[in-house]
Design a protein around this motif. Structure first.
Motif, PDB file in Angstrom:
ATOM      1  N   ARG A 167     -38.355  24.874  -3.233  1.00 32.54           N
ATOM      2  CA  ARG A 167     -38.081  23.434  -3.158  1.00 32.54           C
ATOM      3  C   ARG A 167     -37.226  23.099  -1.944  1.00 32.54           C
ATOM      4  NH1 ARG A 167     -34.394  22.116  -7.666  1.00 32.54           N
ATOM      5  NH2 ARG A 167     -36.130  22.929  -8.859  1.00 32.54           N
ATOM      6  N   TYR A 168     -36.157  23.862  -1.737  1.00 33.80           N
ATOM      7  CA  TYR A 168     -35.235  23.562  -0.641  1.00 33.80           C
ATOM      8  C   TYR A 168     -35.862  23.856   0.720  1.00 33.80           C
ATOM      9  CZ  TYR A 168     -31.733  22.594  -4.132  1.00 33.80           C
ATOM     10  OH  TYR A 168     -31.052  22.026  -5.167  1.00 33.80           O
ATOM     11  N   ALA A 169     -36.587  24.951   0.813  1.00 27.63           N
ATOM     12  CA  ALA A 169     -37.265  25.282   2.073  1.00 27.63           C
ATOM     13  C   ALA A 169     -38.329  24.243   2.400  1.00 27.63           C
ATOM     14  CB  ALA A 169     -37.890  26.679   1.994  1.00 27.63           C
ATOM     15  N   LEU A 170     -39.081  23.828   1.391  1.00 25.44           N
ATOM     16  CA  LEU A 170     -40.127  22.826   1.603  1.00 25.44           C
ATOM     17  C   LEU A 170     -39.519  21.466   1.955  1.00 25.44           C
ATOM     18  CD1 LEU A 170     -43.142  22.221   1.607  1.00 25.44           C
ATOM     19  CD2 LEU A 170     -43.021  21.915  -0.881  1.00 25.44           C
ATOM     20  N   ALA A 171     -38.454  21.097   1.270  1.00 28.27           N
ATOM     21  CA  ALA A 171     -37.790  19.820   1.555  1.00 28.27           C
ATOM     22  C   ALA A 171     -37.266  19.782   2.984  1.00 28.27           C
ATOM     23  CB  ALA A 171     -36.652  19.576   0.562  1.00 28.27           C
ATOM     24  N   LEU A 172     -36.630  20.864   3.407  1.00 29.01           N
ATOM     25  CA  LEU A 172     -36.101  20.911   4.771  1.00 29.01           C
ATOM     26  C   LEU A 172     -37.235  20.860   5.788  1.00 29.01           C
ATOM     27  CD1 LEU A 172     -33.573  21.026   6.480  1.00 29.01           C
ATOM     28  CD2 LEU A 172     -33.702  23.522   6.380  1.00 29.01           C
TER      29      LEU A 172
END
Length: 149
Positions: free
Chosen positions: A94-99
């Protein structure tokens, strides 16, 4: 999670991206006038509170413009990571994709400005925007972890 709720959160993301796009579509003179009026208000307030201390108008103008970049992308980061969470994307991904989404949008935003009169793309603005998004993601993660305790 209901399907409608997930789409509502993605709707917030798209609406915020639209707001960013509309700011980027402003001609350089219009954008400068908007931030200039904010600077005038700040300087007026400052002078009424601290009449013997002067501030440099150009420095304040620079800080307002760059602070706006950071802030709108901080909010975008929050909205994107939240939409991904509501969509069921697992935490690390989630965090990698959001960034990645925020970074790519920052790049597209700067490319867009290359076609706007008196505006231009800036590598430094992409870095600033991505930094804002990163702080949004960190804030979201911190709030999530605090809520678990």
């Amino acid at each position: 999670m209901s399907r409608n709720n997930k789409w509502l959160h993605w709707g917030f993301v798209v609406a915020w991206m639209g707001l960013i796009f509309s700011f980027s579509a402003q001609k350089g003179s219009d954008s400068g006038s908007l931030s200039g009026s904010i600077v005038s208000t700040i300087l007026s307030l400052w002078h009424s509170l601290f009449p013997s201390i002067t501030l440099d108008q150009d420095t304040i103008h620079f800080l307002i413009r760059k602070g706006a970049h950071f802030t709108v992308y901080l909010i975008l980061g929050l909205l994107v990571v939240n939409a991904l969470s509501k969509s069921g994307v697992k935490s690390k991904k989630r965090y990698a994709l959001a960034l990645s989404i925020c970074f790519l949008y920052a790049i597209s935003d700067e490319i867009h400005q290359a076609f706007v009169p008196n505006r231009g793309p800036s590598f430094w603005d992409v870095l600033l925007d991505t930094s804002g998004s990163t702080f949004g993601l960190l804030g979201y993660g911190t709030a999530k972890n605090m809520k678990k305790k």
